[in-house]
Scaffold this motif. Structure first.
Motif, mmCIF file in Angstrom:
data_model
loop_
_atom_site.group_PDB
_atom_site.id
_atom_site.type_symbol
_atom_site.label_atom_id
_atom_site.label_comp_id
_atom_site.label_asym_id
_atom_site.label_seq_id
_atom_site.Cartn_x
_atom_site.Cartn_y
_atom_site.Cartn_z
ATOM 1 N N ILE A 4 -8.538 -2.832 3.883
ATOM 2 C CA ILE A 4 -8.559 -4.060 3.075
ATOM 3 C C ILE A 4 -8.286 -3.628 1.639
ATOM 4 N N ILE A 5 -7.347 -4.308 0.990
ATOM 5 C CA ILE A 5 -7.130 -4.045 -0.434
ATOM 6 C C ILE A 5 -7.513 -5.320 -1.167
ATOM 7 N N GLY A 6 -8.523 -5.223 -1.989
ATOM 8 C CA GLY A 6 -9.079 -6.428 -2.599
ATOM 9 C C GLY A 6 -8.795 -6.507 -4.084
ATOM 10 N N GLY A 7 -8.528 -7.716 -4.530
ATOM 11 C CA GLY A 7 -8.285 -7.953 -5.945
ATOM 12 C C GLY A 7 -9.523 -8.491 -6.640
ATOM 13 N N THR A 8 -9.273 -9.140 -7.742
ATOM 14 C CA THR A 8 -10.337 -9.631 -8.610
ATOM 15 C C THR A 8 -11.382 -10.427 -7.838
ATOM 16 N N GLY A 9 -12.629 -10.017 -7.975
ATOM 17 C CA GLY A 9 -13.729 -10.782 -7.407
ATOM 18 C C GLY A 9 -14.105 -10.380 -5.995
ATOM 19 N N PHE A 10 -13.352 -9.456 -5.397
ATOM 20 C CA PHE A 10 -13.624 -9.113 -4.003
ATOM 21 C C PHE A 10 -14.318 -7.762 -3.851
ATOM 22 N N GLU A 11 -14.724 -7.185 -4.966
ATOM 23 C CA GLU A 11 -15.306 -5.846 -4.915
ATOM 24 C C GLU A 11 -16.770 -5.867 -4.464
ATOM 25 N N THR A 68 -11.278 -2.312 -14.442
ATOM 26 C CA THR A 68 -10.702 -1.723 -15.657
ATOM 27 C C THR A 68 -9.204 -1.424 -15.516
ATOM 28 N N ILE A 69 -8.657 -1.570 -14.315
ATOM 29 C CA ILE A 69 -7.237 -1.211 -14.112
ATOM 30 C C ILE A 69 -6.384 -2.483 -14.151
ATOM 31 N N PRO A 70 -5.524 -2.630 -15.168
ATOM 32 C CA PRO A 70 -4.699 -3.844 -15.232
ATOM 33 C C PRO A 70 -3.595 -3.822 -14.173
ATOM 34 N N PRO A 71 -3.038 -4.991 -13.857
ATOM 35 C CA PRO A 71 -2.093 -5.093 -12.738
ATOM 36 C C PRO A 71 -0.924 -4.117 -12.818
ATOM 37 N N HIS A 72 -0.417 -3.841 -14.021
ATOM 38 C CA HIS A 72 0.751 -2.956 -14.113
ATOM 39 C C HIS A 72 0.366 -1.485 -14.018
ATOM 40 N N GLN A 73 -0.946 -1.189 -13.970
ATOM 41 C CA GLN A 73 -1.367 0.215 -13.862
ATOM 42 C C GLN A 73 -2.105 0.533 -12.561
ATOM 43 N N VAL A 74 -2.128 -0.408 -11.655
ATOM 44 C CA VAL A 74 -2.757 -0.141 -10.354
ATOM 45 C C VAL A 74 -1.997 1.025 -9.692
ATOM 46 N N PRO A 112 -14.938 -0.345 11.038
ATOM 47 C CA PRO A 112 -13.702 0.358 11.400
ATOM 48 C C PRO A 112 -12.631 0.217 10.320
ATOM 49 N N TYR A 113 -13.051 -0.115 9.119
ATOM 50 C CA TYR A 113 -12.077 -0.286 8.042
ATOM 51 C C TYR A 113 -12.570 0.330 6.739
ATOM 52 N N VAL A 114 -11.581 0.616 5.883
ATOM 53 C CA VAL A 114 -11.899 1.082 4.526
ATOM 54 C C VAL A 114 -11.493 -0.009 3.537
ATOM 55 N N PHE A 115 -11.990 0.130 2.320
ATOM 56 C CA PHE A 115 -11.693 -0.854 1.277
ATOM 57 C C PHE A 115 -11.139 -0.140 0.050
ATOM 58 N N VAL A 116 -10.118 -0.751 -0.544
ATOM 59 C CA VAL A 116 -9.572 -0.255 -1.807
ATOM 60 C C VAL A 116 -9.702 -1.372 -2.832
ATOM 61 N N SER A 117 -10.209 -1.013 -3.993
ATOM 62 C CA SER A 117 -10.370 -1.998 -5.063
ATOM 63 C C SER A 117 -9.198 -1.841 -6.041
ATOM 64 N N ARG A 118 -8.285 -2.814 -6.028
ATOM 65 C CA ARG A 118 -7.066 -2.675 -6.841
ATOM 66 C C ARG A 118 -7.352 -2.413 -8.320
ATOM 67 N N HIS A 119 -8.308 -3.141 -8.844
ATOM 68 C CA HIS A 119 -8.557 -3.048 -10.281
ATOM 69 C C HIS A 119 -9.725 -2.133 -10.629
ATOM 70 N N GLY A 120 -10.226 -1.415 -9.621
ATOM 71 C CA GLY A 120 -11.385 -0.553 -9.843
ATOM 72 C C GLY A 120 -12.658 -1.377 -9.752
#
Ligand code: HPA
Length: 236
Positions: free
Chosen positions: A5-12, A51-57, A39-47
């Protein structure tokens, strides 16, 4: 590990107690969360602390790390603005296609490093099976839409939004390209679930921004149900 799962803002939040591991990839380091007994891992796009803006993910590192873990099926989740009156705040829209207006990102694994020029088909960027399985566990039929990916981090002007609506866009976000492209390049089955958090600039007279946690929780619960159900993970 089969699923990601790769989650964006608010899903961390649901993953804040998961075990964390830094993974080193040819494209830099990224942090992967391992929720206990799932059975899954999670990645937080913005940390985790946003702190990680969209163009620096670290898009390439994220997708590479998932592939290295053996992940073959991925749900991305994005907070988006809506171009359509009928998709108001808290609507859930499944990506069916995309329009790319990003500007500064490395959007491929095939940029010469592999001594090959490869052209990946984008006729079906988002996996219909993952979409249908999500819809079933979410318990509602959900609209499909075209995701417009902007560069950000600024929001769009009114003229930009009129333009995006006129060329067939439905929702606007800042991260799904290159994520979907990179996932497809490595052969991952990938779907993207959009949580509408506002109307885009000028679409509504009022600036309505939802802060509701209910829909976010329902999205995560539905994905968890898909991934923990009695299904056979597909190969990539
Ligand atoms: N525009 C771009 N990205 C977004 C928006 C928006 O209105 N809302 C949430 N992410």
């Amino acid at each position: 590990m089969n699923y990601g799962i790769i989650g964006g803002t608010g899903f961390e939040a649901p993953f804040k107690d998961a075990e964390e591991k830094i993974m080193h990839t040819p494209y830099g380091d990224t942090k992967i969360f391992f929720p206990k007994d799932k059975p899954y891992v999670f990645v937080s796009r913005h940390g985790a602390d946003h702190t990680i803006p969209p163009h620096q993910v670290p898009y390439r590192a994220n997708i590479w790390a998932l592939k290295e873990l053996g992940v073959t099926e991925v749900y991305g989740i994005s907070a988006v603005g809506s171009l359509k009156k009928e998709f108001g705040p808290d609507a859930v829209v499944l990506s069916e296609d995309f329009l790319d207006f990003t500007k500064t990102r490395t959007n491929t694994f095939y940029d010469g490093d592999h001594n090959e020029a490869k052209h990946i088909a984008m006729d079906i960027p988002y996996d219909p099976i993952l979409n249908e399985e999500f819809e079933r566990t979410f318990g509602e039929s959900l609209p499909r839409g075209v995701y417009v990916s902007t560069e950000g981090p600024r929001f769009e002007s009114k003229a930009e939004i009129r333009f995006y609506a006129s060329i067939g866009g439905d929702v606007v976000g800042m991260t799904n390209v290159p994520e979907v492209v990179l996932a497809r390049e490595l052969g991952l089955h990938y779907a993207n679930i959009n949580h509408v958090v506002n109307y885009c600039t000028g679409v509504s007279d009022e600036m309505i921004i939802t802060k509701s946690k209910t829909v976010r929780r329902r999205i995560i619960e539905a994905i968890d149900k898909v991934f923990t159900s009695d299904r056979t993970p597909r190969e990539s």
